[in-house]
Design an enzyme around this catalytic site. Structure first.
Site, PDB file in Angstrom:
ATOM      1  N   CYS A  44      -5.822 -41.787 -32.365  1.00 49.34           N
ATOM      2  CA  CYS A  44      -6.032 -43.237 -32.486  1.00 49.34           C
ATOM      3  C   CYS A  44      -6.633 -43.579 -33.856  1.00 49.34           C
ATOM      4  O   CYS A  44      -6.309 -44.617 -34.435  1.00 49.34           O
ATOM      5  CB  CYS A  44      -6.914 -43.756 -31.360  1.00 49.34           C
ATOM      6  SG  CYS A  44      -6.144 -43.583 -29.729  1.00 49.34           S
ATOM      7  N   THR A  45      -7.484 -42.709 -34.363  1.00 47.55           N
ATOM      8  CA  THR A  45      -8.063 -42.898 -35.692  1.00 47.55           C
ATOM      9  C   THR A  45      -6.968 -42.806 -36.759  1.00 47.55           C
ATOM     10  O   THR A  45      -6.886 -43.651 -37.653  1.00 47.55           O
ATOM     11  CB  THR A  45      -9.174 -41.856 -35.946  1.00 47.55           C
ATOM     12  OG1 THR A  45     -10.223 -42.082 -35.000  1.00 47.55           O
ATOM     13  CG2 THR A  45      -9.713 -41.954 -37.354  1.00 47.55           C
TER      14      THR A  45
END
Length: 151
Positions: A44-45
């Site tokens: 997600c980062t």
């Protein structure tokens, strides 16, 4: 799962600062709404940083970008600050929109099953119709896919 040609459902979600973003907010602009499982996880980062680093390309095309997860405003604020994100993250804590769009599904991780958001990106036109849906997003190739779709 919502598909190409369908109308995107009505929604009203708060961003990280409590400002309500809705169908009315995005009307008149092409919009990318990307659903992701959780703030501060490795994939997600990477995905958020890809959108951050490519935001100028979206801006040139007049395309709005919003990330959506079940995380709280506070978690979104921390994620934005930590990564210096330049777009809004929307709060879907009750997973209402995630369920309506079909992205809230049974997932298997490390042999364990649980309900959660399956990484999915919707590209919506100025009238709120889905131009395309990227299911089971592959973060490494998503920007190329979006460039192909948006021209």
């Amino acid at each position: 799962m919502l598909k190409k040609g369908e109308k995107f459902p009505q929604f009203k979600l708060e961003n990280q600062n409590g400002v309500v973003i809705s169908n009315e907010t995005i009307k008149g602009s092409k919009t990318v709404l990307y659903f992701y499982p959780r703030d501060n996880t490795p994939t997600c980062t990477t995905e958020a940083c890809d959108f951050r680093d490519n935001l100028s390309n979206f801006n040139e095309l007049g395309v709005k970008v919003y990330g959506i997860s079940g995380d709280s405003k506070k978690k979104h604020q921390n994620f934005i600050q930590k990564l210096n994100l330049n777009f809004d993250l929307l709060v879907d804590e009750d997973y209402q929109l995630s369920k309506e769009t079909g992205v809230y599904q049974m997932k298997k991780s490390f042999g364990k099953e649980s309900m959660g958001i399956v990484r999915t990106t919707f590209i919506i036109n100025e009238e709120g119709i889905i131009i395309d849906t990227i299911e089971k997003v592959k973060v490494k190739t998503q920007m190329e896919t979006l460039k192909d779709i948006l021209g």
